[in-house]
Enzyme design. Structure first.
Site, PDB file in Angstrom:
ATOM      1  N   LYS A  11       0.829  -1.204   0.000  1.00 13.17           N
ATOM      2  CA  LYS A  11       0.000   0.000   0.000  1.00 13.17           C
ATOM      3  C   LYS A  11       0.872   1.265   0.000  1.00 13.17           C
ATOM      4  O   LYS A  11       2.092   1.178   0.175  1.00 13.17           O
ATOM      5  CB  LYS A  11      -0.929  -0.036   1.224  1.00 13.17           C
ATOM      6  CG  LYS A  11      -1.877  -1.262   1.255  1.00 13.17           C
ATOM      7  CD  LYS A  11      -2.723  -1.295   2.533  1.00 13.17           C
ATOM      8  CE  LYS A  11      -3.590  -2.542   2.618  1.00 13.17           C
ATOM      9  NZ  LYS A  11      -4.404  -2.583   3.864  1.00 13.17           N
ATOM     10  N   TYR A  51     -12.273  -3.624  -2.559  1.00 13.75           N
ATOM     11  CA  TYR A  51     -12.753  -3.722  -1.176  1.00 13.75           C
ATOM     12  C   TYR A  51     -14.285  -3.778  -1.098  1.00 13.75           C
ATOM     13  O   TYR A  51     -14.862  -3.409  -0.062  1.00 13.75           O
ATOM     14  CB  TYR A  51     -12.218  -2.551  -0.355  1.00 13.75           C
ATOM     15  CG  TYR A  51     -10.773  -2.694   0.074  1.00 13.75           C
ATOM     16  CD1 TYR A  51     -10.351  -3.807   0.812  1.00 13.75           C
ATOM     17  CD2 TYR A  51      -9.820  -1.714  -0.225  1.00 13.75           C
ATOM     18  CE1 TYR A  51      -9.023  -3.945   1.226  1.00 13.75           C
ATOM     19  CE2 TYR A  51      -8.495  -1.844   0.186  1.00 13.75           C
ATOM     20  CZ  TYR A  51      -8.108  -2.963   0.913  1.00 13.75           C
ATOM     21  OH  TYR A  51      -6.803  -3.094   1.333  1.00 13.75           O
ATOM     22  N   PHE A  59     -15.275   2.353   8.144  1.00 14.83           N
ATOM     23  CA  PHE A  59     -13.953   2.812   7.701  1.00 14.83           C
ATOM     24  C   PHE A  59     -13.760   2.717   6.180  1.00 14.83           C
ATOM     25  O   PHE A  59     -12.672   2.977   5.682  1.00 14.83           O
ATOM     26  CB  PHE A  59     -12.853   2.019   8.413  1.00 14.83           C
ATOM     27  CG  PHE A  59     -12.958   0.513   8.264  1.00 14.83           C
ATOM     28  CD1 PHE A  59     -12.480  -0.127   7.123  1.00 14.83           C
ATOM     29  CD2 PHE A  59     -13.532  -0.250   9.266  1.00 14.83           C
ATOM     30  CE1 PHE A  59     -12.576  -1.500   6.981  1.00 14.83           C
ATOM     31  CE2 PHE A  59     -13.636  -1.640   9.127  1.00 14.83           C
ATOM     32  CZ  PHE A  59     -13.154  -2.258   7.974  1.00 14.83           C
ATOM     33  N   ARG A  87      -0.779 -14.961   4.094  1.00 17.49           N
ATOM     34  CA  ARG A  87      -1.524 -14.331   5.193  1.00 17.49           C
ATOM     35  C   ARG A  87      -0.770 -14.482   6.516  1.00 17.49           C
ATOM     36  O   ARG A  87      -0.734 -13.549   7.331  1.00 17.49           O
ATOM     37  CB  ARG A  87      -2.928 -14.926   5.312  1.00 17.49           C
ATOM     38  CG  ARG A  87      -3.838 -14.616   4.139  1.00 17.49           C
ATOM     39  CD  ARG A  87      -4.436 -13.236   4.197  1.00 17.49           C
ATOM     40  NE  ARG A  87      -5.384 -13.080   5.286  1.00 17.49           N
ATOM     41  CZ  ARG A  87      -6.201 -12.028   5.421  1.00 17.49           C
ATOM     42  NH1 ARG A  87      -6.164 -11.031   4.516  1.00 17.49           N
ATOM     43  NH2 ARG A  87      -7.009 -11.944   6.422  1.00 17.49           N
ATOM     44  N   THR A  93      -4.732  -8.376  10.848  1.00 15.53           N
ATOM     45  CA  THR A  93      -5.182  -7.107  10.263  1.00 15.53           C
ATOM     46  C   THR A  93      -4.731  -5.917  11.104  1.00 15.53           C
ATOM     47  O   THR A  93      -4.255  -4.913  10.564  1.00 15.53           O
ATOM     48  CB  THR A  93      -6.718  -7.109  10.137  1.00 15.53           C
ATOM     49  OG1 THR A  93      -7.096  -8.218   9.319  1.00 15.53           O
ATOM     50  CG2 THR A  93      -7.232  -5.819   9.531  1.00 15.53           C
ATOM     51  N   ARG A 104       3.407  -7.050   9.055  1.00 13.04           N
ATOM     52  CA  ARG A 104       2.731  -6.002   9.842  1.00 13.04           C
ATOM     53  C   ARG A 104       3.307  -5.928  11.252  1.00 13.04           C
ATOM     54  O   ARG A 104       3.413  -4.840  11.831  1.00 13.04           O
ATOM     55  CB  ARG A 104       1.228  -6.258   9.873  1.00 13.04           C
ATOM     56  CG  ARG A 104       0.541  -5.956   8.528  1.00 13.04           C
ATOM     57  CD  ARG A 104      -0.882  -6.455   8.518  1.00 13.04           C
ATOM     58  NE  ARG A 104      -1.604  -6.106   7.294  1.00 13.04           N
ATOM     59  CZ  ARG A 104      -2.750  -6.667   6.916  1.00 13.04           C
ATOM     60  NH1 ARG A 104      -3.302  -7.618   7.672  1.00 13.04           N
ATOM     61  NH2 ARG A 104      -3.347  -6.303   5.796  1.00 13.04           N
ATOM     62  N   ASN A 114      -1.488  -0.376   7.526  1.00  9.92           N
ATOM     63  CA  ASN A 114      -0.912  -1.703   7.782  1.00  9.92           C
ATOM     64  C   ASN A 114      -0.142  -2.285   6.604  1.00  9.92           C
ATOM     65  O   ASN A 114       0.063  -3.485   6.502  1.00  9.92           O
ATOM     66  CB  ASN A 114      -1.975  -2.667   8.330  1.00  9.92           C
ATOM     67  CG  ASN A 114      -3.083  -2.953   7.329  1.00  9.92           C
ATOM     68  OD1 ASN A 114      -3.027  -2.507   6.183  1.00  9.92           O
ATOM     69  ND2 ASN A 114      -4.083  -3.702   7.750  1.00  9.92           N
ATOM     70  N   HIS A 117      -1.589  -5.685   1.557  1.00  9.52           N
ATOM     71  CA  HIS A 117      -2.800  -6.491   1.377  1.00  9.52           C
ATOM     72  C   HIS A 117      -2.419  -7.882   0.892  1.00  9.52           C
ATOM     73  O   HIS A 117      -1.512  -8.021   0.075  1.00  9.52           O
ATOM     74  CB  HIS A 117      -3.722  -5.857   0.335  1.00  9.52           C
ATOM     75  CG  HIS A 117      -4.813  -6.782  -0.126  1.00  9.52           C
ATOM     76  ND1 HIS A 117      -5.987  -6.935   0.571  1.00  9.52           N
ATOM     77  CD2 HIS A 117      -4.868  -7.657  -1.169  1.00  9.52           C
ATOM     78  CE1 HIS A 117      -6.735  -7.849  -0.030  1.00  9.52           C
ATOM     79  NE2 HIS A 117      -6.074  -8.304  -1.091  1.00  9.52           N
ATOM     80  N   GLU A 128      -9.319 -11.133  -7.256  1.00 13.40           N
ATOM     81  CA  GLU A 128      -8.448  -9.957  -7.154  1.00 13.40           C
ATOM     82  C   GLU A 128      -7.395  -9.925  -8.263  1.00 13.40           C
ATOM     83  O   GLU A 128      -7.092  -8.860  -8.811  1.00 13.40           O
ATOM     84  CB  GLU A 128      -7.798  -9.925  -5.767  1.00 13.40           C
ATOM     85  CG  GLU A 128      -8.836  -9.670  -4.663  1.00 13.40           C
ATOM     86  CD  GLU A 128      -8.302  -9.775  -3.248  1.00 13.40           C
ATOM     87  OE1 GLU A 128      -9.046  -9.427  -2.304  1.00 13.40           O
ATOM     88  OE2 GLU A 128      -7.147 -10.227  -3.056  1.00 13.40           O
TER      89      GLU A 128
HETATM   90  P1  DAT Z   1      -6.991  -7.637   5.840  1.00 12.57           P
HETATM   91  O1  DAT Z   1      -6.282  -6.515   5.108  1.00 12.57           O
HETATM   92  O2  DAT Z   1      -6.146  -8.174   6.969  1.00 12.57           O
HETATM   93  O3  DAT Z   1      -7.496  -8.715   4.917  1.00 12.57           O
HETATM   94  P2  DAT Z   1      -9.777  -6.741   6.033  1.00 12.57           P
HETATM   95  O4  DAT Z   1      -9.987  -7.386   4.703  1.00 12.57           O
HETATM   96  O5  DAT Z   1     -10.709  -7.104   7.140  1.00 12.57           O
HETATM   97  O6  DAT Z   1      -8.277  -7.006   6.574  1.00 12.57           O
HETATM   98  O7  DAT Z   1      -9.812  -5.161   5.892  1.00 12.57           O
HETATM   99  C1  DAT Z   1      -9.179  -4.543   4.801  1.00 12.57           C
HETATM  100  C2  DAT Z   1      -8.446  -3.322   5.281  1.00 12.57           C
HETATM  101  O8  DAT Z   1      -9.379  -2.415   5.869  1.00 12.57           O
HETATM  102  C3  DAT Z   1      -7.412  -3.586   6.380  1.00 12.57           C
HETATM  103  O9  DAT Z   1      -6.176  -4.025   5.861  1.00 12.57           O
HETATM  104  C4  DAT Z   1      -7.327  -2.256   7.034  1.00 12.57           C
HETATM  105  C5  DAT Z   1      -8.760  -1.742   6.950  1.00 12.57           C
HETATM  106  N1  DAT Z   1      -9.480  -2.052   8.188  1.00 12.57           N
HETATM  107  C6  DAT Z   1      -9.931  -3.267   8.572  1.00 12.57           C
HETATM  108  N2  DAT Z   1     -10.548  -3.218   9.753  1.00 12.57           N
HETATM  109  C7  DAT Z   1     -10.464  -1.915  10.153  1.00 12.57           C
HETATM  110  C8  DAT Z   1     -10.914  -1.191  11.293  1.00 12.57           C
HETATM  111  N3  DAT Z   1     -11.553  -1.803  12.286  1.00 12.57           N
HETATM  112  N4  DAT Z   1     -10.646   0.143  11.340  1.00 12.57           N
HETATM  113  C9  DAT Z   1      -9.998   0.759  10.339  1.00 12.57           C
HETATM  114  N5  DAT Z   1      -9.549   0.136   9.231  1.00 12.57           N
HETATM  115  C10 DAT Z   1      -9.788  -1.178   9.139  1.00 12.57           C
HETATM  116 MG    MG Z   2      -9.017  -8.697   3.527  1.00 15.59          MG
END
Ligand code: DAT
Ligand code: MG
Length: 151
Positions: A11, A51, A59, A87, A93, A104, A114, A117, A128
């Site tokens: 990112k 997303y 968020f 992963r 996350t 991370r 973070n 992805h 994706e």
């Molecule tokens: P990951 O990236 O571990 O697959 P995710 O798919 O649940 O996690 O969410 C995608 C992204 O969204 C994540 O990398 C960061 C953001 N995100 C997730 N949960 C969040 C939260 N509670 N507050 C703010 N940003 C969040």
């Molecule tokens: Mg995800």
């Protein structure tokens, strides 16, 4: 299963902080194969589609604004169980919950910064990869190291 593929994206925070090389090195050193890579500033449309499963989350707007705010390095990595293993290499996350030794865990603090992805399942990875890459941008090749990685 050696041909399983996952989608990885560094990112804008990871790009600006100069840790792309470190991240690529980890996947290379593990024994995975890079079959696609490019840098781009994602469009809002691409980010929202990527997303889309999170569009009801509070968020979501911040997430899309962030991922479109600068360069992303989009990659496709291939190998045995690469989706679940990537992963694990990435960590949780929330970086504060990510173990040291994970990407991370080593490089991030805030969930909204973070760094990276990684696809969460084989089917997600296929979706994706086809969203971010054209078929002609992916390279099928057999590294000479393969016999030293797979028995
Ligand atoms: P990951 O990236 O571990 O697959 P995710 O798919 O649940 O996690 O969410 C995608 C992204 O969204 C994540 O990398 C960061 C953001 N995100 C997730 N949960 C969040 C939260 N509670 N507050 C703010 N940003 C969040
Ligand atoms: Mg995800």
């Amino acid at each position: 299963a050696r041909t399983e593929r996952t989608f990885i994206a560094v990112k804008p925070d990871g790009m600006n902080r100069g840790i792309l090389g470190n991240i690529i090195s980890r996947f290379e050193a593990k024994g995975y194969k890079l079959v696609g890579i490019k840098t781009l500033v994602p469009s809002k449309q691409l980010a929202e589609e990527h997303y889309s499963a999170l569009k009801e989350k509070p968020f979501f707007k911040d997430l899309v604004d962030f991922i479109t705010s600068g360069p992303v390095c989009a990659m496709v990595w291939e190998g045995e169980q690469v989706v679940v293993t990537a992963r694990k290499m990435i960590g949780e996350t929330n970086p504060l919950s990510s173990a040291p030794g994970t990407i991370r865990g080593d490089f991030a603090v805030d969930v909204g910064r973070n760094v990276i992805h990684g696809s969460d399942a084989v089917e997600t990875a296929q979706r994706e990869i086809s969203l971010w890459f054209e078929q002609g941008e992916l390279t099928a090749w057999e590294p000479t190291s393969a016999v030293w990685i797979y028995e």
